[in-house]
Design an enzyme around this catalytic site. Structure first.
Site, PDB file in Angstrom:
ATOM      1  N   THR A 163       1.904  -8.843  11.934  1.00  0.00           N
ATOM      2  CA  THR A 163       1.908  -7.538  11.290  1.00  0.00           C
ATOM      3  C   THR A 163       0.954  -7.517  10.122  1.00  0.00           C
ATOM      4  O   THR A 163       0.414  -8.529   9.714  1.00  0.00           O
ATOM      5  CB  THR A 163       3.289  -7.140  10.782  1.00  0.00           C
TER       6      THR A 163
ATOM      7  N   SER B  45      -6.531  10.962  -0.406  1.00  0.00           N
ATOM      8  CA  SER B  45      -6.815  11.951  -1.449  1.00  0.00           C
ATOM      9  C   SER B  45      -6.189  11.541  -2.771  1.00  0.00           C
ATOM     10  O   SER B  45      -5.511  10.545  -2.875  1.00  0.00           O
ATOM     11  CB  SER B  45      -6.318  13.329  -1.034  1.00  0.00           C
TER      12      SER B  45
ATOM     13  N   GLU C 277       6.677   4.719   6.819  1.00  0.00           N
ATOM     14  CA  GLU C 277       6.199   5.957   6.209  1.00  0.00           C
ATOM     15  C   GLU C 277       7.081   7.135   6.631  1.00  0.00           C
ATOM     16  O   GLU C 277       7.144   7.482   7.814  1.00  0.00           O
ATOM     17  CB  GLU C 277       4.744   6.198   6.587  1.00  0.00           C
TER      18      GLU C 277
ATOM     19  N   THR D 140       0.869  -1.192   0.000  1.00  0.00           N
ATOM     20  CA  THR D 140       0.000   0.000   0.000  1.00  0.00           C
ATOM     21  C   THR D 140       0.897   1.230   0.000  1.00  0.00           C
ATOM     22  O   THR D 140       1.317   1.675  -1.060  1.00  0.00           O
ATOM     23  CB  THR D 140      -0.970   0.011   1.203  1.00  0.00           C
TER      24      THR D 140
END
Lengths: 402, 402
Positions: B190, B402, B273, B153
Site C-alpha cells: 500500500t 486547490s 477519504e 497526506t
C-alpha cells in the site's frame, strides 16, 4: 443538468411501428411508466442483451422467446427492473406477456418484456392488466417522443434520434430511442434502446449490423462501471419501404445505423447522473483492440480521474496513474503520449516541456473534454465516452430509493 | 471522520530502528512532511512495491538499490509523489539519497527514497538538503508516533500498531506505521507502510513472510480502485533481540506480522477519504481464489454499491448486479447466497422469504457492515475491506490540489 444536450425535435415515424405509452403506476405515481410497441407482421427483429449473469427476468424471457418466434409487441416499464426476483419475477413477466397477447391476438411468445428501475422488488402484474386496454387504444406511429419519455428513470431528458438515407432510390428511415443515466457500462447493449427502420433486412444480417453498431456506441460508454442487469438494445426492420438492405449495400445502412446508435449512446453520457462534463477518450496506436479498450476503460472508470474532471482540475498525474494500473499484458511507458484537447502533456513517456498549468486549466474548464492516449505499439484504436463524478452523482444514488 | 478508529497509544520502540521527522516544506507549510528512518547495520530488509506501471521515481530507485545493497536509511516525504516526473524526477530522487548518504557515511544505494502526494510535479532537492541536518540530530527509537504523523497526506489520523510475542523465551516486538486514504487499491503493498521487528530473520524468509502478510492485509483493501504509483510496504528485521525466526518457528511470527499488517490496512479503510462505513466483504465457497477475489473486488469497487452504503440503503439489488458483472469464467447464480450481517437476502439464487426491508435497514444503519457472498462451487474464500462513496470523497478529491 445534461451537458450540451437538447432533445431532438424532428423524430420521424417508421412505417410498420406503432407506439403508445401510459401511466401504470408501477412505482412512479405522477408520470408515464409503461410503453407498448407494436411491430408489423413480417418484420425482422434483432436484439443484444446484458452480459450480467444476474440478468433480469425480462431479459431471460426475451432470449427464450426470440429464439423461435417473430416478436410482434414490446412491453416496457420503468420504475421496477424485475431483476433479482427469482422464479416469481419470471412468472409475473410471463403473465404480463400472456395478458398483452390475449388482448392483441398474438402468441405470448411474440411479446417481449423489458423492465428498468429498482432491482430486487417483485414486478406486479395488476398495474399492467389495468393499463393495457387504454394504452393499446393509443397505438400510433407518431408517438416516438412520448415513448422516449415513458421509459426514463433517473434520466433528466428523453433520448431520441432519426436519420434518413437513400437506398436504391428509396428513402429509408431509422428512428431510435434510449434511456439510461446510471448503472451504465453496457456490455453488449445498454439499458433499453429501441431502434426501428422501414428497410427490409434479413434477420441474420440485421443481427450482425446491430452487433457492430452496439460495439461502436452503447458498448463504448461508461458512467460508473456498473453493468446493468437489464440492458437491451433492439433493432426492428419492418420492410415497409421499398428498400432492401443486403450484403451488397449493407455499408451505407450500417453507417447510418452507427450514427443513430452513437447519438443515443452519447446522449446517455451527456445526461449521465450528475454529469457536468462530456468526455471523449481515445486510445490509439495500441497493439490490439483489447489493450486499447482496457486502458480506455480503466481511465474512464477511475474515481480519481472523474473527480478531477468534476473539479476542472488538470491533475494529469491521475491519468498516468490510471493508465499505469490498466490490466494489460504489455505497456511500455517510455513510448506513451498523452494529450488533453490540443495540449500535449506527455511524449515518449516524459513530461512535455512546453506544458503549463494554465494550458491544462484552459482545456479542463471546457464542458466537453477530449483525452488522447497514444501507446505507440501498434495500430489498434478505440474511443469511449464518459462523464465525471460529481456530488450530484452521489446524491442521486444515495437517494434513489427514498 | 474515521469509522470507529482511534490511533493506538502504546507504540513500542524496536531496537535497531531510530526515526526522526521534520518540516521540509515540500508542499505542506504548516506540518511535518519528512521522515528519516535509520536501520541498524546487519538488519534484513524486505519490501513489496506497487505494480502500477507508471510507478514513481522513488519506487524505481528502491527496486534498483535493494537488489544489491543492505538498506541503512529510508527517506520519506509527503505532499509530492515524484511520479510522472520522468528522468528529472529520477535524478532528483537519486540526489536526495546521495545527500543523506554523505551526511551519514553510508553508500547512496543504502538510502531508499519514498514519496507520497501529488503526482506530476517535480520533487525539489533543496528542501531535503536544508532539513536533513536537524532531522538527523533528532533520530530516536521512540519517535514512531510522530513518524506516523509526518507521512500523512489526506489521512485524518495517523496509523501505527505494535505487537509483542514470545519466541524461544525471548520477547519479540513488531511495530508498524502506514499512511493512505485515497488512491487505494494496493497491488502488492500500500501507499507507504513501514514495519520493523527486533527478531533475527534471514532476508529470503523475511521477504516471503512479508508477501503473505501483504496479501492478507494491504492487498485486500480498496477505497476507490485506483492503484497508486507509489505503494510500498517495507519490513525491517534488526535482529537486536535474541530471537531467531526461521522455517521451524515462522508460523507464530507470521501470525503476529499478519495481525500488525491487517490492523494498519484496516486503519486505512477506517480513515478512507470521506468514509462513513467500514465494510467487511467475504466471498466463500468459490471455485478458486482468483474467482473469489474478482467477485469481491467487483462489489467493493462498485460506485452504486458504495453510494447505497453511504445512504444506509439496503438496496441489495445493486449487490446482485455487481456480483453478476464480475469478470469470472463461471458463476452459477442459482447456487448463490448473500447475507448482510446476520440477515440472509438470497439463498440458492432466490430471494429469502423471511427477509424484510426493516431487517435490511437495521444492518445498513450500522457503521460496520459485513457482506457475505457464497458461490457454493468450491472451497476458496477471501475477505476484502472497503469504505463507502460519500460527498466528502468527491469534495476531497475535487479539491485535492486547490
Amino acid at each position: 443538468m445534461a451537458v450540451n444536450y437538447t432533445p431532438a425535435s424532428n423524430i420521424l415515424a417508421v412505417e410498420g411501428i406503432r407506439l403508445s405509452s401510459g401511466a401504470a403506476g408501477v412505482r412512479y405515481k405522477d408520470r408515464e411508466d409503461l410503453l407498448v410497441v407494436e411491430i408489423a407482421e413480417g418484420s425482422s427483429v434483432a436484439g443484444v442483451f446484458t452480459q450480467n449473469r444476474f440478468c433480469a427476468a425480462p431479459v431471460l424471457l426475451c432470449r427464450e422467446f426470440m429464439a423461435d418466434n417473430a416478436p410482434r409487441y414490446l412491453v416496457i416499464n420503468s420504475g421496477n427492473a424485475n431483476a433479482g426476483t427469482g422464479q416469481a419475477g419470471l412468472d409475473n413477466a410471463r403473465e404480463i406477456c400472456e395478458e398483452l397477447a390475449s388482448l392483441t391476438g398474438v402468441a405470448p411468445e411474440q411479446v417481449l418484456p423489458f423492465s428498468t428501475g429498482v432491482i430486487g422488488e417483485l414486478l406486479p402484474v395488476e398495474p399492467f392488466r389495468a393499463a393495457f386496454p387504454e394504452v393499446l387504444n393509443g397505438l400510433d406511429a407518431g408517438n416516438w417522443s412520448s415513448a422516449a419519455n415513458a421509459i426514463m428513470t433517473t434520466d433528466t431528458l428523453p433520448k431520441a434520434f432519426s436519420k434518413q438515407l437513400d437506398i436504391g432510390g428509396n428513402t429509408v428511415t431509422i428512428t431510435g430511442i434510449a434511456k439510461g443515466a446510471g448503472m451504465i457500462e453496457p456490455n453488449m447493449a445498454t439499458m433499453l434502446a429501441y431502434v426501428a427502420t422501414d428497410a427490409q433486412i434479413e434477420p441474420e444480417l440485421l443481427q450482425s449490423m446491430l452487433k457492430q453498431a452496439a460495439d461502436l456506441s452503447f458498448n463504448s460508454i461508461t458512467v460508473d462501471g456498473d453493468t446493468s442487469t437489464n440492458d437491451a438494445l433492439m433493432l426492428m426492420a419492418t420492410g415497409k419501404s421499398q428498400a432492401v438492405v443486403d450484403t451488397t449495400n449493407a455499408t451505407v445502412f450500417q453507417e447510418a445505423l452507427d450514427e443513430v446508435c452513437r447519438y443515443l449512446a452519447q446522449a446517455i453520457i451527456r445526461d449521465a447522473e450528475g454529469a457536468t462534463k462530456f468526455v471523449t477518450l481515445t486510445v490509439d496506436t495500441a497493439p490490439d483492440l483489447e489493450t486499447a479498450r482496457a486502458v480506455a476503460y480503466t481511465v474512464a472508470r477511475s474515481p480519481l480521474v472523474k473527480t478531477a474532471l468534476f473539479a476542472s482540475d488538470p491533475n494529469w498525474g491521475r491519468l498516468l496513474a490510471a493508465i499505469g494500473r490498466s490490466p494489460v499484458k504489455e505497456l511500455d511507458i517510455s513510448k506513451l503520449s498523452l494529450s488533453l484537447g490540443e495540449t500535449a502533456l506527455i511524449k515518449d513517456g516524459e513530461p512535455v516541456a512546453t506544458y503549463t498549468e494554465a494550458k491544462g486549466q484552459q482545456e479542463m474548464d471546457k464542458a466537453e473534454i477530449t483525452i488522447s492516449i497514444g501507446l505507440h505499439a501498434g495500430d489498434a484504436s478505440t474511443t469511449v465516452w464518459t462523464s465525471d463524478l460529481s456530488h450530484d452523482y452521489v446524491t442521486i444514488n444515495a437517494e434513489y430509493r427514498s
